[in-house]
Enzyme design. Structure first.
Site, mmCIF file in Angstrom:
data_model
loop_
_atom_site.group_PDB
_atom_site.id
_atom_site.type_symbol
_atom_site.label_atom_id
_atom_site.label_comp_id
_atom_site.label_asym_id
_atom_site.label_seq_id
_atom_site.Cartn_x
_atom_site.Cartn_y
_atom_site.Cartn_z
ATOM 1 N N HIS A 84 7.832 47.632 -95.029
ATOM 2 C CA HIS A 84 7.628 48.135 -96.393
ATOM 3 C C HIS A 84 6.426 47.461 -97.050
ATOM 4 O O HIS A 84 6.559 46.388 -97.643
ATOM 5 C CB HIS A 84 8.879 47.894 -97.237
ATOM 6 N N CYS B 120 8.781 53.403 -92.633
ATOM 7 C CA CYS B 120 10.189 53.237 -92.260
ATOM 8 C C CYS B 120 10.769 54.512 -91.626
ATOM 9 O O CYS B 120 10.379 54.882 -90.527
ATOM 10 C CB CYS B 120 10.998 52.780 -93.469
ATOM 11 N N GLU C 238 5.089 48.289 -99.737
ATOM 12 C CA GLU C 238 5.240 48.370 -101.197
ATOM 13 C C GLU C 238 6.252 47.362 -101.719
ATOM 14 O O GLU C 238 6.599 47.378 -102.901
ATOM 15 C CB GLU C 238 5.673 49.783 -101.595
#
Length: 355
Positions: free
Chosen positions: A332, A247, A334
């Protein structure tokens, strides 16, 4: 208690206030996720923004603090269609109303979030005010809104001092530009020892700790504002240490290597964005939260090549750096909750450190 959302284009929405009763001016953005409102509220990338949830019912499963992505909530304000007054879930510890009061975040419910989102999609992200004052003067508020710019948000969200999450495997230096807890957790679960550093830590300090790899986290705001950080990333790029960035970290590494970034019309914020891996041709569903994007038209192919692309609008979603153990993604991997299709990227990072 009656509350108002005032946009800088003159639109006024009337609803019911909840959470804190303070007045705020912020950038208004929307998120299309159907679940995960607590993760949204505790994502540091929302610092300097007020979030509109497009899913019509929010708060139905309450608050479980174990799911928080940081120690506190970060948005300036919270905007929903319907607020669930009585949560129902065996893990629930609190209501969203009380949580926002505790976190001093004003909310507004009962407005047409579908109409609001259409305005933001057609006209682009804009500033707005949440207030409970009925005597506001629209012209004066609009003048205030046009002058507002969120600044200094990375310094606001980063940790104050470094700390270590123990592990028996590879030693990873995680630069905290507004890191979600699940980034460090994803590395920890793979056995890594993670040392989390404040955003403005010098490259020399990180290099001197002899990490096996460096992780650049997500974070809020305009990446071009982070001039000091970009200078330190140039030094990290010059080493042979493997680097994985997510990001904001992806954008900052691109700026450190001569690329440009620009603000998107209304950004990508939600849990269902398709991204294509250009190396394998496979498409993954990803979780995203960003308002800026890397402009690959100025990308030097001798420095980096596109690695991922957004299937919806063709914008860049990742870079692979030529001759370097560095790769970066805009989304993302995660994500929790959210799609975990791309969590394999953490395993790719481990392979880079192994080599």
């Amino acid at each position: 208690m009656k509350a108002f959302l005032i946009l800088e284009d003159g639109h006024v929405f009337t609803g019911t206030g909840f959470g804190s009763d303070r007045e705020i001016i912020s950038e208004i953005v929307f998120n299309t996720s159907m679940t995960g409102y607590l993760e949204v509220l505790t994502d540091p990338s929302y610092a300097g923004q007020a979030v509109v949830m497009t899913y019509p019912l929010i708060g139905n499963y309450g608050i479980c603090r174990q799911d928080m992505e940081s120690l506190r909530a970060w948005p300036d304000g919270y905007i929903v269609r319907e607020l669930s007054r009585i949560p129902s879930n065996f893990r629930s510890e609190d209501t969203i109303q009380h949580f926002l009061e505790e976190q001093d975040i004003p909310g507004i419910a009962g407005i047409d979030t579908r109409a609001l989102t259409k305005i933001l999609r057609e006209k682009g992200t804009m500033n707005g005010m949440i207030t409970r004052r009925e005597d506001f003067v629209l012209e004066d508020v609009i003048a205030q809104l046009k002058q507002y710019t969120p600044t200094g948000v990375v310094r606001k969200v980063t940790c104050n001092e470094k700390y270590v999450l123990p592990g028996e495997g590879y030693r990873v230096a995680l630069m905290d530009f507004g890191a979600k807890k699940n980034i460090a957790r994803s590395l920890n679960e793979r056995g890594c020892e993670v040392t989390v550093y404040p955003a403005y830590t010098s490259a020399e300090e990180i290099i001197a700790s002899h990490p096996d790899g460096i992780m650049l986290s997500n974070g809020p705001g305009d990446p071009k504002e982070c001039v000091e950080i970009i200078q330190e990333l140039k030094k990290l790029y010059a080493t042979e240490i493997p680097i994985f960035a997510i990001c904001l970290g992806h954008q900052l590494m691109a700026l450190a290597n001569g690329c440009d970034t620009h603000k998107m019309k209304y950004g990508h914020r939600g849990g269902n964005h398709p991204v294509k891996d250009l190396m394998t041709g496979r498409t993954y569903i990803s979780s995203q939260n960003h308002g800026y994007v890397v402009d690959t038209r100025q990308l030097d192919p001798a420095v980096a090549v596109p690695a991922f692309v957004n299937v919806n609008d063709g914008t860049n979603e990742g870079l692979s750096y030529v001759g370097k153990n560095i790769f970066t993604v805009q989304f993302h991997p995660e994500a929790c909750p959210g799609p975990q299709d791309s969590s394999y990227l953490f395993d790719r990072f481990l392979e880079m450190m192994k080599q």
